[in-house]
Design a protein around this motif. Structure first.
Motif, PDB file in Angstrom:
ATOM      1  N   UNK A  41      -0.225   4.859   1.250  1.00  0.00           N
ATOM      2  CA  UNK A  41      -0.538   5.941   2.187  1.00  0.00           C
ATOM      3  C   UNK A  41       0.364   7.759   2.119  1.00  0.00           C
TER       4      UNK A  41
ATOM      5  N   UNK B 173       0.785  -1.402  -0.316  1.00  0.00           N
ATOM      6  CA  UNK B 173       0.382   0.233  -0.089  1.00  0.00           C
ATOM      7  C   UNK B 173       1.262   1.254  -0.460  1.00  0.00           C
TER       8      UNK B 173
ATOM      9  N   UNK C 250      -5.367   6.034   1.880  1.00  0.00           N
ATOM     10  CA  UNK C 250      -4.824   5.566   0.968  1.00  0.00           C
ATOM     11  C   UNK C 250      -4.826   5.986  -0.792  1.00  0.00           C
TER      12      UNK C 250
ATOM     13  N   UNK D  16      -2.831   0.600  -4.079  1.00  0.00           N
ATOM     14  CA  UNK D  16      -2.448  -0.486  -3.326  1.00  0.00           C
ATOM     15  C   UNK D  16      -2.057  -1.348  -4.393  1.00  0.00           C
TER      16      UNK D  16
ATOM     17  N   UNK E 177      -5.729  -8.761   3.415  1.00  0.00           N
ATOM     18  CA  UNK E 177      -6.946  -7.970   3.433  1.00  0.00           C
ATOM     19  C   UNK E 177      -7.265  -8.150   4.671  1.00  0.00           C
ATOM     20  N   UNK E 178      -7.376  -7.056   5.785  1.00  0.00           N
ATOM     21  CA  UNK E 178      -7.595  -7.696   7.104  1.00  0.00           C
ATOM     22  C   UNK E 178      -6.631  -7.460   7.894  1.00  0.00           C
ATOM     23  N   UNK E 179      -5.384  -8.323   7.686  1.00  0.00           N
ATOM     24  CA  UNK E 179      -3.965  -8.308   8.678  1.00  0.00           C
ATOM     25  C   UNK E 179      -3.427  -7.444   8.866  1.00  0.00           C
ATOM     26  N   UNK E 180      -1.982  -7.352  10.243  1.00  0.00           N
ATOM     27  CA  UNK E 180      -1.852  -6.839  10.266  1.00  0.00           C
ATOM     28  C   UNK E 180      -0.885  -5.772   9.588  1.00  0.00           C
ATOM     29  N   UNK E 181      -1.127  -4.259   9.626  1.00  0.00           N
ATOM     30  CA  UNK E 181       0.306  -3.965   8.366  1.00  0.00           C
ATOM     31  C   UNK E 181       0.967  -3.414   9.618  1.00  0.00           C
ATOM     32  N   UNK E 182       2.138  -3.730   8.012  1.00  0.00           N
ATOM     33  CA  UNK E 182       3.545  -3.166   8.472  1.00  0.00           C
ATOM     34  C   UNK E 182       4.049  -1.622   7.712  1.00  0.00           C
ATOM     35  N   UNK E 183       4.283  -0.755   8.771  1.00  0.00           N
ATOM     36  CA  UNK E 183       4.841   0.025   7.187  1.00  0.00           C
ATOM     37  C   UNK E 183       6.405   0.465   7.657  1.00  0.00           C
TER      38      UNK E 183
END
Lengths: 110, 112
Positions: free
Chosen positions: B35, B33, B45, B48, B97-103
């Protein structure tokens, strides 16, 4: 109406206080709920992850989800100056990208 | 720390010039993604990707394009930079989708 609403603060509390951070949402299809902490000039880091309703505890942090009220909370016990950051809530239906709140800026004063 | 690297970390560019930001991951996550984060707007957003060559628009996609030719790389291009695109840009990854996002650590872009 935004999908996710979060009070931007700023919120200032004394060290040792219990902090309550909240988000409301409008999409009843949201199933996955997260809280992120973001320090100044850094990327967001995952703090808590919950699925559906209920509570989850991790050390000084407790996340609550009330799907009937479309309301999620993050509680911080015994707050420390190192907790000073911006806290972002995020949520997803499981079929869509995460939607974020605007973040609440927290300052914990020693 | 999740293996996400953004480059460059800082960039100043002139209005009207093209700019490309790069996100590189070593986690082999399917979703990537882009952002942007602005005061008063939070994280919004842009685009993606859900696989190599598979991309979709986000909330604020106008003026931006993306490409993903390899699982590990996701590029964001500003075709002709404008001052309104001055922002901090974050790349994120998720397994599903829906799992933890890491930045990533972010790219601070200034368009003058």
């Amino acid at each position: 109406q935004k999908e996710v609403e979060q009070d931007p603060g700023p919120l200032s509390v004394p060290e040792g206080a219990i902090v309550s951070l909240n988000c409301t949402y409008s999409n009843s299809a949201f199933q996955y709920f997260m809280w992120y902490r973001q320090y100044s000039r850094k990327g967001p880091e995952l703090l808590m992850y919950t699925y559906s309703s209920g509570n989850k505890e991790d050390g000084r942090f407790t996340a609550q989800v009330d799907k009937s009220s479309k309301y999620i909370s993050l509680f911080i016990r015994d707050s420390q100056p190192s907790d000073s950051a911006t806290y972002l809530c995020a949520m997803s239906t499981g079929n869509t990208p995460l939607v974020f709140g605007k973040g609440t800026r927290l300052s914990v004063i020693a | 720390d999740a293996g996400i690297t953004q480059s460059p970390r800082h960039k100043v560019t002139e209005t009207g010039t093209p700019v490309t930001l790069r996100c590189h991951q070593t986690e082999n996550h399917r979703y990537m993604y882009w952002y942007r984060q602005d005061p008063g707007h939070g994280l919004r957003l842009i685009h993606y990707s859900y696989g190599v060559k598979d991309t979709d628009k986000g909330e604020v996609s106008d003026g931006y394009s993306v490409s993903r030719s390899k699982t590990e790389d996701f590029l964001l291009t500003l075709e002709s930079a404008t001052s309104s695109q001055t922002s901090v840009y974050f790349c994120a990854i998720t397994r599903d989708q829906g799992t933890e996002a890491f930045f990533g650590q972010g790219t601070r872009l200034t368009v003058v």
